[in-house]
Design a protein around this motif. Sequence first.
Motif, PDB file in Angstrom:
ATOM      1  N   ARG A   1       4.812   9.769  -9.420  1.00  0.00           N
ATOM      2  CA  ARG A   1       4.393  10.257 -10.841  1.00  0.00           C
ATOM      3  C   ARG A   1       2.883  11.347 -11.509  1.00  0.00           C
ATOM      4  O   ARG A   1       3.651  11.406 -11.947  1.00  0.00           O
ATOM      5  N   VAL A   2       2.607  11.835 -10.170  1.00  0.00           N
ATOM      6  CA  VAL A   2       1.471  12.920 -10.244  1.00  0.00           C
ATOM      7  C   VAL A   2       2.107  13.983 -10.256  1.00  0.00           C
ATOM      8  O   VAL A   2       1.988  15.014 -11.635  1.00  0.00           O
ATOM      9  N   ARG A   3       3.094  14.359  -9.488  1.00  0.00           N
ATOM     10  CA  ARG A   3       4.219  15.287  -8.972  1.00  0.00           C
ATOM     11  C   ARG A   3       4.611  15.982 -10.837  1.00  0.00           C
ATOM     12  O   ARG A   3       5.035  17.064 -11.386  1.00  0.00           O
ATOM     13  N   ALA A   4       5.215  14.576 -10.861  1.00  0.00           N
ATOM     14  CA  ALA A   4       6.646  14.580 -12.070  1.00  0.00           C
ATOM     15  C   ALA A   4       5.810  15.058 -13.465  1.00  0.00           C
ATOM     16  O   ALA A   4       6.098  15.926 -13.859  1.00  0.00           O
ATOM     17  N   ARG A   5       4.305  14.150 -13.961  1.00  0.00           N
ATOM     18  CA  ARG A   5       3.480  14.602 -15.085  1.00  0.00           C
ATOM     19  C   ARG A   5       3.454  15.847 -14.793  1.00  0.00           C
ATOM     20  O   ARG A   5       2.757  16.344 -15.942  1.00  0.00           O
ATOM     21  N   HIS A   6       2.646  16.078 -14.165  1.00  0.00           N
ATOM     22  CA  HIS A   6       1.462  17.243 -13.682  1.00  0.00           C
ATOM     23  C   HIS A   6       1.241  17.909 -12.931  1.00  0.00           C
ATOM     24  O   HIS A   6       0.755  19.023 -13.049  1.00  0.00           O
ATOM     25  N   GLY A   7       2.536  18.034 -11.938  1.00  0.00           N
ATOM     26  CA  GLY A   7       2.928  19.644 -11.613  1.00  0.00           C
ATOM     27  C   GLY A   7       2.260  19.128  -9.708  1.00  0.00           C
ATOM     28  O   GLY A   7       1.639  18.141  -9.699  1.00  0.00           O
ATOM     29  N   ASP A   8       2.605  20.032  -9.222  1.00  0.00           N
ATOM     30  CA  ASP A   8       2.424  20.131  -7.140  1.00  0.00           C
ATOM     31  C   ASP A   8       1.411  19.813  -7.037  1.00  0.00           C
ATOM     32  O   ASP A   8       0.660  19.341  -6.377  1.00  0.00           O
ATOM     33  N   GLY A   9       1.077  21.005  -7.811  1.00  0.00           N
ATOM     34  CA  GLY A   9      -0.838  21.877  -7.807  1.00  0.00           C
ATOM     35  C   GLY A   9      -1.781  20.392  -8.783  1.00  0.00           C
ATOM     36  O   GLY A   9      -2.982  20.970  -7.698  1.00  0.00           O
ATOM     37  N   ALA A  10      -1.305  19.357  -8.757  1.00  0.00           N
ATOM     38  CA  ALA A  10      -2.676  18.058  -9.639  1.00  0.00           C
ATOM     39  C   ALA A  10      -2.539  17.851  -8.180  1.00  0.00           C
ATOM     40  O   ALA A  10      -3.768  16.592  -8.266  1.00  0.00           O
ATOM     41  N   VAL A  11      -2.378  17.621  -6.986  1.00  0.00           N
ATOM     42  CA  VAL A  11      -2.226  16.789  -6.102  1.00  0.00           C
ATOM     43  C   VAL A  11      -3.340  17.919  -4.711  1.00  0.00           C
ATOM     44  O   VAL A  11      -3.143  18.770  -4.723  1.00  0.00           O
TER      45      VAL A  11
ATOM     46  N   ALA B   1       0.778  -0.974  -0.173  1.00  0.00           N
ATOM     47  CA  ALA B   1       0.534  -0.184  -0.238  1.00  0.00           C
ATOM     48  C   ALA B   1       0.489   1.411   0.454  1.00  0.00           C
ATOM     49  O   ALA B   1       0.412   2.327  -0.874  1.00  0.00           O
ATOM     50  N   LEU B   2       1.629   1.537   0.601  1.00  0.00           N
ATOM     51  CA  LEU B   2       3.051   2.895   0.807  1.00  0.00           C
ATOM     52  C   LEU B   2       3.597   2.621   0.006  1.00  0.00           C
ATOM     53  O   LEU B   2       3.807   3.884  -1.076  1.00  0.00           O
ATOM     54  N   THR B   3       3.814   1.816  -0.734  1.00  0.00           N
ATOM     55  CA  THR B   3       4.315   1.300  -2.085  1.00  0.00           C
ATOM     56  C   THR B   3       3.971   2.021  -3.475  1.00  0.00           C
ATOM     57  O   THR B   3       3.769   2.759  -4.070  1.00  0.00           O
ATOM     58  N   LEU B   4       2.648   1.941  -3.517  1.00  0.00           N
ATOM     59  CA  LEU B   4       2.022   2.266  -4.008  1.00  0.00           C
ATOM     60  C   LEU B   4       0.983   3.733  -3.801  1.00  0.00           C
ATOM     61  O   LEU B   4       1.101   4.883  -5.235  1.00  0.00           O
ATOM     62  N   VAL B   5       0.664   4.243  -2.948  1.00  0.00           N
ATOM     63  CA  VAL B   5       1.092   5.588  -2.687  1.00  0.00           C
ATOM     64  C   VAL B   5       1.579   6.068  -3.222  1.00  0.00           C
ATOM     65  O   VAL B   5       1.558   7.385  -3.506  1.00  0.00           O
ATOM     66  N   SER B   6       3.277   6.351  -3.275  1.00  0.00           N
ATOM     67  CA  SER B   6       4.320   6.917  -2.546  1.00  0.00           C
ATOM     68  C   SER B   6       4.725   6.545  -4.260  1.00  0.00           C
ATOM     69  O   SER B   6       5.062   7.804  -5.108  1.00  0.00           O
ATOM     70  N   ASP B   7       4.392   5.816  -4.840  1.00  0.00           N
ATOM     71  CA  ASP B   7       4.724   5.832  -5.996  1.00  0.00           C
ATOM     72  C   ASP B   7       3.687   6.366  -7.358  1.00  0.00           C
ATOM     73  O   ASP B   7       4.228   7.334  -7.737  1.00  0.00           O
ATOM     74  N   GLU B   8       2.435   7.280  -6.676  1.00  0.00           N
ATOM     75  CA  GLU B   8       1.980   7.808  -7.520  1.00  0.00           C
ATOM     76  C   GLU B   8       1.380   8.831  -6.815  1.00  0.00           C
ATOM     77  O   GLU B   8       1.534  10.157  -8.122  1.00  0.00           O
TER      78      GLU B   8
ATOM     79  N   VAL C   1      -6.533   8.771  -2.573  1.00  0.00           N
ATOM     80  CA  VAL C   1      -6.090   8.011  -1.211  1.00  0.00           C
ATOM     81  C   VAL C   1      -7.438   8.829  -0.053  1.00  0.00           C
ATOM     82  O   VAL C   1      -7.353  10.261  -0.104  1.00  0.00           O
ATOM     83  N   VAL C   2      -6.998   7.858   1.096  1.00  0.00           N
ATOM     84  CA  VAL C   2      -7.695   7.811   2.109  1.00  0.00           C
ATOM     85  C   VAL C   2      -7.905   7.568   3.103  1.00  0.00           C
ATOM     86  O   VAL C   2      -7.450   6.405   3.166  1.00  0.00           O
ATOM     87  N   HIS C   3      -7.627   8.217   4.432  1.00  0.00           N
ATOM     88  CA  HIS C   3      -7.715   7.613   5.235  1.00  0.00           C
ATOM     89  C   HIS C   3      -8.676   6.943   6.452  1.00  0.00           C
ATOM     90  O   HIS C   3      -9.559   8.409   6.600  1.00  0.00           O
ATOM     91  N   GLU C   4      -8.837   5.995   6.578  1.00  0.00           N
ATOM     92  CA  GLU C   4      -9.995   5.807   6.924  1.00  0.00           C
ATOM     93  C   GLU C   4      -9.876   5.047   8.333  1.00  0.00           C
ATOM     94  O   GLU C   4     -10.000   4.039   8.461  1.00  0.00           O
ATOM     95  N   ALA C   5     -10.953   5.196   9.559  1.00  0.00           N
ATOM     96  CA  ALA C   5     -11.456   4.138  10.170  1.00  0.00           C
ATOM     97  C   ALA C   5     -12.665   3.430  10.287  1.00  0.00           C
ATOM     98  O   ALA C   5     -12.525   1.818  10.258  1.00  0.00           O
ATOM     99  N   TRP C   6     -13.651   3.570   9.477  1.00  0.00           N
ATOM    100  CA  TRP C   6     -14.570   2.710   8.753  1.00  0.00           C
ATOM    101  C   TRP C   6     -14.720   2.411   7.278  1.00  0.00           C
ATOM    102  O   TRP C   6     -14.450   3.991   6.621  1.00  0.00           O
TER     103      TRP C   6
ATOM    104  N   ASP D   1       5.987   7.219   7.044  1.00  0.00           N
ATOM    105  CA  ASP D   1       6.515   5.903   6.528  1.00  0.00           C
ATOM    106  C   ASP D   1       6.463   6.389   5.000  1.00  0.00           C
ATOM    107  O   ASP D   1       8.000   5.894   3.894  1.00  0.00           O
ATOM    108  N   LEU D   2       5.457   7.345   4.891  1.00  0.00           N
ATOM    109  CA  LEU D   2       5.772   7.566   3.368  1.00  0.00           C
ATOM    110  C   LEU D   2       6.963   8.786   3.427  1.00  0.00           C
ATOM    111  O   LEU D   2       7.202   8.475   2.204  1.00  0.00           O
ATOM    112  N   ALA D   3       6.710   9.212   4.027  1.00  0.00           N
ATOM    113  CA  ALA D   3       7.825  11.047   4.064  1.00  0.00           C
ATOM    114  C   ALA D   3       9.249   9.722   3.497  1.00  0.00           C
ATOM    115  O   ALA D   3      10.502  10.829   3.126  1.00  0.00           O
ATOM    116  N   ALA D   4       9.836   9.454   4.431  1.00  0.00           N
ATOM    117  CA  ALA D   4      11.218   8.343   4.217  1.00  0.00           C
ATOM    118  C   ALA D   4      10.828   7.296   2.924  1.00  0.00           C
ATOM    119  O   ALA D   4      11.751   7.709   2.495  1.00  0.00           O
TER     120      ALA D   4
END
Length: 769
Positions: free
Chosen positions: A96-106, A86-93, A446-451, A505-508
Amino acid sequence: MERRLSVATHWGSFVAVVESGRLLRIEPRGDDPAPSPIGPGMVRAAEDGARVLRPAVRKGWLDGLPRVGERARGSDGFVEVSWEDALTLVSDELRRVRARHGDGAVFGGSYGWASAGALHHAQGQLQRFLALGGGYTDSRNTYSTAALEVVLPHVIGGHPWSYQSRMPLWDEIAEHGELVVAFGGLALKNSQINPGGLARHRTGELQRRCREAGVRFVNVSPIRRDTADFLDAEWLPIVPNTDTAAMLGIAHTMLVNGWHDEDFLRRCCTGFDRFAGYLLGEADGVPKDAAWAARITGLDRDTITGLARRLTERRSLVMVNYAVQRADHGEQPIWMSVVLAAMAGSMGRPGGGWGAGYATMDATGVAPGRPPVASFPGVPNPVPDFIPVARIADALLHPGRTIDYDGRRLTLPELRLVYWCGGNPFHHHQDLHRLARAWQTPDTVVVHEAWWNTTAKFADIVLPVATGLERDDFTAGFCDPHLTAMPKVREPAGESRTDHRIFADLAARLGYGREFTESRSESEWVRHLYERTRAALGDEAALPDFDEFWRRSTAELPALTGPFPGSFAALRADPERFPLATPSGRIEVFSAEVDSFGYDDCAGHPTWYEPAEWLGGDLAGRYPLHLVSNQPASRLHSQYDNGGRSLDSKVRGREPVTLNPSDAAARGIEDGAVVRLHNDRGSCLAGAVLSDEVRPGVVQLSTGAWWDPVRPGRGGSLDRHGNPNSLTADRPCSRLSQGPSALSALVEVELHDEPLPDVLAFVPPPIEH
């Protein structure tokens, strides 16, 4: 053996009773005079079947399939994956988005109350993480008070929330006040909460003290129970969305009878002459007199005239609640309430004048503020772009479109990755069918959720997070002069982790882990933030050291005594020496700056604009009932809709909707029946509750029931559970603030005589383990 631990929440502080690591019950604290019943209901939700127990990825996103049909967000199943994957998928994405579309696309404008805590503030954690990674598009203002936040700085100057320290406190009202006129009411249920935490609930007892001191209350609202019974308030059942017209009629009456405070208006305000011309109808030929207001508002002409006299003859306080500005032209009742108070003669006098948001939370009117408390530090966002908070669907559907906002032109960004943490947009936002369509457009959500609530079901990657019961922290509520410890009560459910650990973990992985954590563990951060607060306050505060604080569970902060900037009392005494932070230094009855924007829906002074949907409009012929989607009594927004308090309030498993008996009888609806509310935007089921405390022509359905559409993403699909935002319009209240207009919605209600569909709001989506 049972252990008793402190529990701190937005709706108060409690005691958790734990045995062998299992949460048995949550009890009120003995020193809270009015504990919220939401707290004990948290136990029921702690381990219910809706918990997100492991990281999960939407099947269609994982397979690269289009977001249509059964593979659309909200309709698709999920696959559980390891944290490593999961962490690999989020960090890779993110890369990708920053490199292709810029930081404002997040998009990191994630909005919501999340849970209380100085460290574990979800939005703060997310935004620090994204800012260190290059930046993100942010959101501005709040769904609660967007119109107020934008218009008040033009009218009275200062920070949008500075009015909190410029209004009389309840104690002052009790000592000096005589009359309180509350537009939008003073619903005591709303004072259960306080952003950031709350030690003790005091609003009820303070209101009671005012009534015992002889203060009279007038409730200008379509709902009688918007004031507590013990206030014995006079109820004026106004037509919804017509508060501005009522105030104009009162103001006109004051003006033509010479009852207004000419001295204060001349010395301490600017532009009254121009506004007076509008009142008298000099330009449009329509005097805004009591008869004119009566035709619009449904209030009696003599009632309006009498209220004008009472406001000027007594030490009076004009209150306006937040609900009245979450509507078409929501800036107008806020602006007009300030002008009305300035005319009435009590502005800047003890116990009188103007105020907003009393009883909206247990803070306003209770205390003027508290000293600063350290929180998880933010960092500057390298991306300057933002959107008004309620325009998220517009940004997703129409990137590149320009909109007006407070005198500026904004270009809506192209958002490719939405990162949501600590909130529920499928509760806050209006016209959820439109939002569901918009939500299909970004590459990744991407969502952080408890339920497994609606937002989690509409995500691509869901990361399970610990709740406020499952981590250490401490709270400091808004204006609440207490710090309260939040020790971990139970272990996180399943594989849940804290937001902080996830971002660390993602920042690392992304190369800035040390910058994000500053090499501190979570427990070290909690201690550090407390000790920073203690050091900043110095010896005068005499806060105990951290270990002693943790043992005691609470510490008291020193009271703030002022003087506070922008004081209306100081303005009245000497406007030259104590000017407001407005262009004129005065209260701007007429704002040349707002007038210069040239908006056709927000003039340079308070103005009556007919709402797009109201009982006096043409659409009422098709949809003759006005929907009031106010705040719930059984939960905080959508938080703990799966808690015991909220579940027990349901009618046949659905959110209760209150109708006047005359409206119900005309439709063959009996108490306890399941009904269908509908309009051109959608429909939902709810359980009927009949009460003459709701004005005829009005139905009341609280916000926050987890949205449960039969066919997610399909326009007009029936919501089985009773979320009013199935029916509300995603329409900005004006070009000035771009705020939400949820309370401008007409509906029809009918008996649902078909087989009842099961409520699936609390059932997880299909999951492959």
